[in-house]
Design an enzyme around this catalytic site. Structure first.
Site, PDB file in Angstrom:
ATOM      1  N   GLU A   1      -5.124   4.013   5.889  1.00  0.00           N
ATOM      2  CA  GLU A   1      -5.066   3.778   4.447  1.00  0.00           C
ATOM      3  C   GLU A   1      -5.765   4.926   3.720  1.00  0.00           C
ATOM      4  O   GLU A   1      -5.392   5.295   2.612  1.00  0.00           O
ATOM      5  CB  GLU A   1      -5.720   2.436   4.087  1.00  0.00           C
ATOM      6  CG  GLU A   1      -5.571   2.055   2.642  1.00  0.00           C
ATOM      7  CD  GLU A   1      -5.889   0.593   2.368  1.00  0.00           C
ATOM      8  OE1 GLU A   1      -6.452   0.317   1.297  1.00  0.00           O
ATOM      9  OE2 GLU A   1      -5.574  -0.262   3.205  1.00  0.00           O
TER      10      GLU A   1
ATOM     11  N   ARG B   1       0.821  -1.219   0.000  1.00  0.00           N
ATOM     12  CA  ARG B   1       0.000   0.000   0.000  1.00  0.00           C
ATOM     13  C   ARG B   1       0.856   1.272   0.000  1.00  0.00           C
ATOM     14  O   ARG B   1       0.515   2.271   0.633  1.00  0.00           O
ATOM     15  CB  ARG B   1      -0.954   0.001   1.206  1.00  0.00           C
ATOM     16  CG  ARG B   1      -1.965  -1.134   1.216  1.00  0.00           C
ATOM     17  CD  ARG B   1      -2.958  -1.035   0.060  1.00  0.00           C
ATOM     18  NE  ARG B   1      -3.921  -2.117   0.107  1.00  0.00           N
ATOM     19  CZ  ARG B   1      -3.757  -3.306  -0.493  1.00  0.00           C
ATOM     20  NH1 ARG B   1      -2.655  -3.530  -1.220  1.00  0.00           N
ATOM     21  NH2 ARG B   1      -4.670  -4.242  -0.409  1.00  0.00           N
TER      22      ARG B   1
ATOM     23  N   SER C   1     -11.395   0.734   2.687  1.00  0.00           N
ATOM     24  CA  SER C   1     -10.632   0.289   3.853  1.00  0.00           C
ATOM     25  C   SER C   1     -10.025   1.491   4.565  1.00  0.00           C
ATOM     26  O   SER C   1      -9.322   2.294   3.956  1.00  0.00           O
ATOM     27  CB  SER C   1      -9.524  -0.676   3.436  1.00  0.00           C
ATOM     28  OG  SER C   1     -10.069  -1.874   2.928  1.00  0.00           O
TER      29      SER C   1
END
Length: 321
Positions: free
Chosen positions: A300, A181, A230
């Protein structure tokens, strides 16, 4: 005079000749999936890559620029955003085309789902996971978006980007510095397009995989809510939602913001949430998880802009730094 128009007036004729759209005092809650947040001083939507380069050359470096995508993974604070927000237009940056038997070039504003569809139509496998990601290519490149065990870094060949001075750069996969990520590409670069490589595959198999992705999303994620996807990255060795659940935060509400009862790593705006509500809820969850398990969850969701005076939110609520 309002702040946004004053900024545009200050630049005077420097903006003449641009073909894109400039909006003063832009309502960011209209373009984020959370439907919350304050105003940007000004919003620029370039017509194409050349227009964006001209804009970057025209705007002095002391004026802040903030790049946003389609707003699916974005929390804008209530105090708004200083300077210009740049949002790539679908018309100028939203196309994807097959340029070789297993190769696709896509603009940074192309929805991930559109990239998956173009790959399917061409019989190119390896892009099915994008069918379930509610974002665009630019964001996927920046944060190495992934799902179902596949990540963007496995598909990227090269990326085109403009720097703050309007100069063009081409980055290889290695140049992007991908990790979970995360991309190590300089934060000031604006991605405009990318080339992706897949594999030849049976269209029926691709369709079956895409259907499985869609079914999974519909059954375990609150996709019809005002959500940012998320909220936190998965910690090593566990899942964010498991730690949130163990900390008793499933369904937790602050103001109009709630951790989804359906998937507790999804934060939702139940209808009246402010940017403050959402960020305070997120930091409350981080604090409770840290207290229970010693795990520091990392956001995130990208949070941008200024806090409204008197409504600042500290990391871990300032208690456990």
């Amino acid at each position: 005079m309002m702040r946004g128009q004053a900024l545009i007036d200050k630049l005077g004729g420097r903006l003449d000749g641009l073909r894109g759209r400039i909006t003063p005092n832009a309502e960011m809650d209209k373009i984020t999936w959370f439907r919350a947040g304050g105003l940007a001083d000004a919003l620029f939507q370039p017509a194409d890559e050349d227009d964006l380069a001209a804009f970057l050359r025209a705007v002095p470096e002391e004026i802040p620029l903030t790049i946003v995508g389609i707003g699916s993974n974005l929390l804008v604070r209530d105090g708004g955003i200083t300077g210009f927000v740049i949002r790539l237009s679908a018309k100028g940056f939203g196309e994807a085309e097959v340029i070789a038997p297993t190769t696709i070039k896509a603009g940074a504003a192309t929805p991930d789902k559109r990239l998956a569809a173009v790959a399917y139509q061409a019989g190119i496998g390896g892009f099915e996971f994008y069918h379930g990601i509610p974002g665009a290519v630019g964001g996927a490149l920046r944060m190495n978006a992934g799902a179902n065990g596949v990540e963007t870094r496995e598909r990227v060949v090269e990326v085109r980007a403009l720097d703050r001075k309007g100069d063009l750069h081409t980055l290889s996969n290695a140049d992007m510095g991908y990790a979970y990520r995360h991309s190590a590409a300089p934060a000031g670069l604006i991605f405009t397009s990318a080339v992706f490589e897949g594999v030849l595959a049976d269209k029926a198999a691709i369709k079956a995989a895409m259907d499985a992705v869609q079914h999974h999303r519909e059954t375990v994620q609150p996709i019809r809510e005002k959500t940012g996807g998320s909220t936190f990255k998965n910690p090593e060795g566990t899942s964010a939602w498991k730690e949130i659940d163990r900390a008793g935060c499933r369904g937790l509400m602050i103001g109009g913001a709630q951790m989804s009862p359906m998937h507790c790593n999804f934060m939702i705006n139940t209808g009246t949430a402010t940017g403050y509500d959402l960020e305070y809820l997120g930091e409350t969850v981080r604090t409770r998880v840290l207290e229970r398990s010693g795990i520091r969850l990392h956001w995130e969701i990208r949070r941008i802009g200024n806090f409204r005076p008197g409504h600042e939110v500290q990391e871990f609520l300032g208690q456990l730094l």
